[in-house]
Design an enzyme around this catalytic site. Structure first.
Site, PDB file in Angstrom:
ATOM      1  N   GLU A 147       3.873 -11.395  -6.039  1.00 50.48           N
ATOM      2  CA  GLU A 147       2.726 -11.553  -6.944  1.00 50.48           C
ATOM      3  C   GLU A 147       3.008 -11.088  -8.364  1.00 50.48           C
ATOM      4  OE1 GLU A 147       3.112  -9.409  -4.540  1.00 50.48           O
ATOM      5  OE2 GLU A 147       2.059  -7.518  -4.845  1.00 50.48           O
ATOM      6  N   GLY A 188       0.844  -1.195   0.000  1.00 47.52           N
ATOM      7  CA  GLY A 188       0.000   0.000   0.000  1.00 47.52           C
ATOM      8  C   GLY A 188       0.874   1.238   0.000  1.00 47.52           C
ATOM      9  N   LYS A 228      -9.100 -11.453 -17.550  1.00 43.04           N
ATOM     10  CA  LYS A 228      -9.483 -11.972 -18.872  1.00 43.04           C
ATOM     11  C   LYS A 228      -9.160 -13.463 -19.051  1.00 43.04           C
ATOM     12  CE  LYS A 228     -11.122 -10.213 -22.744  1.00 43.04           C
ATOM     13  NZ  LYS A 228     -12.213  -9.217 -22.715  1.00 43.04           N
ATOM     14  N   ASP A 268     -16.557 -11.439 -22.911  1.00 47.04           N
ATOM     15  CA  ASP A 268     -17.107 -11.234 -21.570  1.00 47.04           C
ATOM     16  C   ASP A 268     -18.624 -11.414 -21.538  1.00 47.04           C
ATOM     17  OD1 ASP A 268     -14.496 -10.635 -21.079  1.00 47.04           O
ATOM     18  OD2 ASP A 268     -14.787  -8.466 -21.133  1.00 47.04           O
ATOM     19  N   HIS A 307       7.652  -8.026  -3.898  1.00 44.14           N
ATOM     20  CA  HIS A 307       6.307  -8.384  -4.378  1.00 44.14           C
ATOM     21  C   HIS A 307       6.323  -9.748  -5.071  1.00 44.14           C
ATOM     22  CE1 HIS A 307       4.187  -4.655  -3.478  1.00 44.14           C
ATOM     23  NE2 HIS A 307       5.385  -4.102  -3.612  1.00 44.14           N
ATOM     24  N   SER A 355     -23.004  -9.095 -27.004  1.00 38.31           N
ATOM     25  CA  SER A 355     -22.326  -8.464 -28.139  1.00 38.31           C
ATOM     26  C   SER A 355     -21.613  -9.512 -28.980  1.00 38.31           C
ATOM     27  CB  SER A 355     -21.299  -7.460 -27.620  1.00 38.31           C
ATOM     28  OG  SER A 355     -20.261  -8.152 -26.949  1.00 38.31           O
ATOM     29  N   GLY A 356     -21.407 -10.695 -28.400  1.00 36.23           N
ATOM     30  CA  GLY A 356     -20.619 -11.702 -29.098  1.00 36.23           C
ATOM     31  C   GLY A 356     -19.176 -11.677 -28.628  1.00 36.23           C
ATOM     32  N   CYS A 380       5.260  -6.200   1.634  1.00 32.59           N
ATOM     33  CA  CYS A 380       5.649  -4.787   1.598  1.00 32.59           C
ATOM     34  C   CYS A 380       4.991  -4.013   2.752  1.00 32.59           C
ATOM     35  CB  CYS A 380       5.300  -4.215   0.224  1.00 32.59           C
ATOM     36  SG  CYS A 380       6.200  -2.711  -0.142  1.00 32.59           S
ATOM     37  N   TYR A 381       4.039  -3.131   2.480  1.00 33.98           N
ATOM     38  CA  TYR A 381       3.373  -2.416   3.578  1.00 33.98           C
ATOM     39  C   TYR A 381       2.790  -3.404   4.590  1.00 33.98           C
ATOM     40  CZ  TYR A 381       0.241   0.807   6.028  1.00 33.98           C
ATOM     41  OH  TYR A 381      -0.403   1.547   6.987  1.00 33.98           O
TER      42      TYR A 381
END
Ligand code: XMP
Length: 516
Positions: free
Chosen positions: A174, A58, A371, A230, A172, A226-227, A85-86
């Site tokens: 991640e 953070g 995604k 998502d 980090h 929409s095709g 970290c934080y």
């Protein structure tokens, strides 16, 4: 209690830009993970009885007056905690150690050396490349803690109180720039928290289906299909969850790619069995766009007309309480950039600006997903690869790829050329790998050529293909010359009215991906 979520990881958010990424990395390891605000109610955070907690990084400094604090229940908890970290600085401060501002901010790659044998670094090489991004650092360890790793910049690159299962890392794990980061997180999950792998696309679906049913009960739900990936995945999910109560509206505005409208009907109506209303609005859209050449004017007209057409259909249906939307996590980050309210729906989600009298409540089952997770879920729901792996396609469709004035004939020309480019890329295996987005652009420019010994004077087509991870910056794709040659020859031979093909070699910036 939901068994699937029990024994997962609660990620406590202290404002890092990477918080959702931590949750996603954990899900990649097959463990349920959810993000909670640092000041969230303990009962809420603990509702699924997490096996452990990860405290995010953070922007604050632990001694700032308004700095977010370690939640009280965690001070007393016996469960494993990993502070990043934080998060690590918070653990240190809460346990009586000392945190101070470092002389120099450490940002970028660093090598850490872990000397102590600790489960966090189990099975890993002694020296590890990691990604640092911090201003404060640990100056003195709290009682009970020992150093687990050091870097050139700090003797406390990782710390731990092994008897209480408390760990902290200054770097980090991640981010991809920490190549062994996932292995470190995996050690935390499986060696320290004893998590079990029970999270998968299938389990996500099972859980989402339950949640959707609980939210909508016996009410009806509408989706603007929409095709695109998502909305397709949300559609398939809603269909699985509530079938008969679910209706989709697909607006064909005539600005889609070749075969796209037919594919939507085939997949969603016939294969998925959805209650799908297809609205042919081609005339209205092309009528409204006649003689419009300015890109933003095109966007505005299309956006407004879409909302009008969709709303009219929605009103006709009556008695619909919910609107399903394919909002995914990156949309929320993008909207948060323009607004203090992170819940705002991105404006190009078309249905964001529905008239007030429709009063829909939202169902957004993918809002925590990235995604690639959405794609996995789509495949697990039985959607075809052609839909799941579809490249992004702008809401205003071919209108912003058909430069200058629009008419059906020019759109058909563009569609035919675009389909040839797509076919050849697919045949060369470069549609999914090698290009992130690839398409044709028709210019309102004529050039002279010679065909069959005759002079020709016809329009110019541009091929555009880019590589990118985030679509914020992009590089033009280095497509093989042979492939470009095949595409060019086919387009000039097969598409009447185009006699010249160019390849766009502009990166973004300074160019944008689309031409308009
Ligand atoms: P640009 O052209 O800005 O495009 O580099 C970045 C990404 O956004 C897509 N794009 C749009 N998507 N409505 C959309 O839904 C729009 O008006 C729009 N304009 C650009 C573009 O296709 C690329 O993926």
């Amino acid at each position: 209690m939901d068994d699937l979520k029990r024994g997962g990881i609660a990620v406590i958010d202290f404002g890092s830009q990477y918080t959702q990424l931590i949750a996603r990395r954990i899900r990649e390891l097959g463990v349920y993970s959810e993000v909670f605000a640092h000041d969230g109610a303990a009962e809420h955070i603990n509702q699924h009885r997490p096996a452990g907690y990860i405290l995010s990084g953070g922007p604050a400094s632990v001694y700032d007056r308004d700095a977010p604090r370690l939640p009280a229940f965690l001070r007393a908890s016996d469960s494993p905690v990993l502070g990043i970290c934080y998060g690590m600085q918070l653990l240190t401060e809460a346990a009586g150690g000392l945190v101070a501002s470092a002389k120099t901010r450490e940002y970028g790659p660093a090598i850490i050396t872990h000397q102590a044998r600790s489960p966090l670094f189990d099975g890993l090489a002694t020296d590890l490349r990691v990604w640092m991004s911090h201003g404060d650092r640990i100056e003195a360890l709290p009682p009970g803690y020992s150093a687990l790793a050091e870097s050139d910049n700090s003797p406390y690159a990782a710390i731990g109180d092994l008897s209480r299962n408390r760990y902290g890392v200054q770097f980090h794990p991640e981010v991809r720039h920490s190549p062994q980061g996932q292995a470190i997180l995996s050690n935390f999950l499986f060696r320290i928290c004893a998590c079990q792998r029970k999270w998968s696309a299938e389990s996500f679906i099972e859980d989402a289906v339950k949640k959707i049913r609980a939210q909508v009960q016996t009410e009806r739900v509408l989706l603007a299909l929409s095709g695109g990936v998502d909305s397709a995945v949300v559609g398939a999910l809603m269909q699985r969850a509530i079938g008969e109560q679910f209706t989709c509206i697909f607006v064909d505005h005539g600005l889609l790619r070749k075969g796209e409208a037919e594919q939507v009907l085939q997949v969603f109506r016939r294969e998925q069995g959805m209650n799908l209303i297809a609205v042919n609005a081609i005339e209205s859209f092309l009528g409204a766009l006649q003689n419009v050449t300015e890109p933003e004017a095109k966007r505005k007209i299309i956006g407004k007309l879409f909302v009008d057409v969709f709303s009219e259909e929605a009103r006709r249906l009556r008695g619909i309480r919910f609107l399903a939307q394919g909002t995914i996590y990156p949309d929320i980050i993008e909207s948060a950039a323009d607004s203090k309210n992170a819940k705002t729906i991105k404006s190009h989600h078309n249905v964001g600006g529905l008239p007030d009298d429709l009063h829909f409540e939202l169902v957004e089952p993918l809002r925590d997903c990235f995604k690639d997770e959405v794609r996995k879920i789509g495949l697990a729901l039985g959607l075809p690869e052609a839909i799941v792996w579809r490249q992004p396609f702008p809401g205003p469709g071919l209108a912003i790829r058909c430069l200058g004035g629009l008419n059906w004939e020019r759109l058909e020309k563009l569609r035919a050329a675009d389909a040839i480019f797509t076919d050849e890329l697919a045949a060369a295996g470069m549609l999914r790998q090698g290009t992130a987005q690839s398409f044709a652009v028709l210019l309102p420019v004529k050039s002279v050529g010679v065909m069959g010994d005759k002079r020709s004077y016809e329009e110019v087509l541009v091929l555009r293909a880019v590589t990118t991870d985030d679509f914020m910056t992009a590089d033009w794709a280095r497509l093989p010359y042979d492939l470009l040659a095949r595409v060019s020859a086919r387009i000039v031979n097969e598409v009447a009215g185009i006699n010249r093909v160019a390849y766009d070699i502009t990166s973004k910036p300074p160019g944008t991906i689309e031409w308009e």
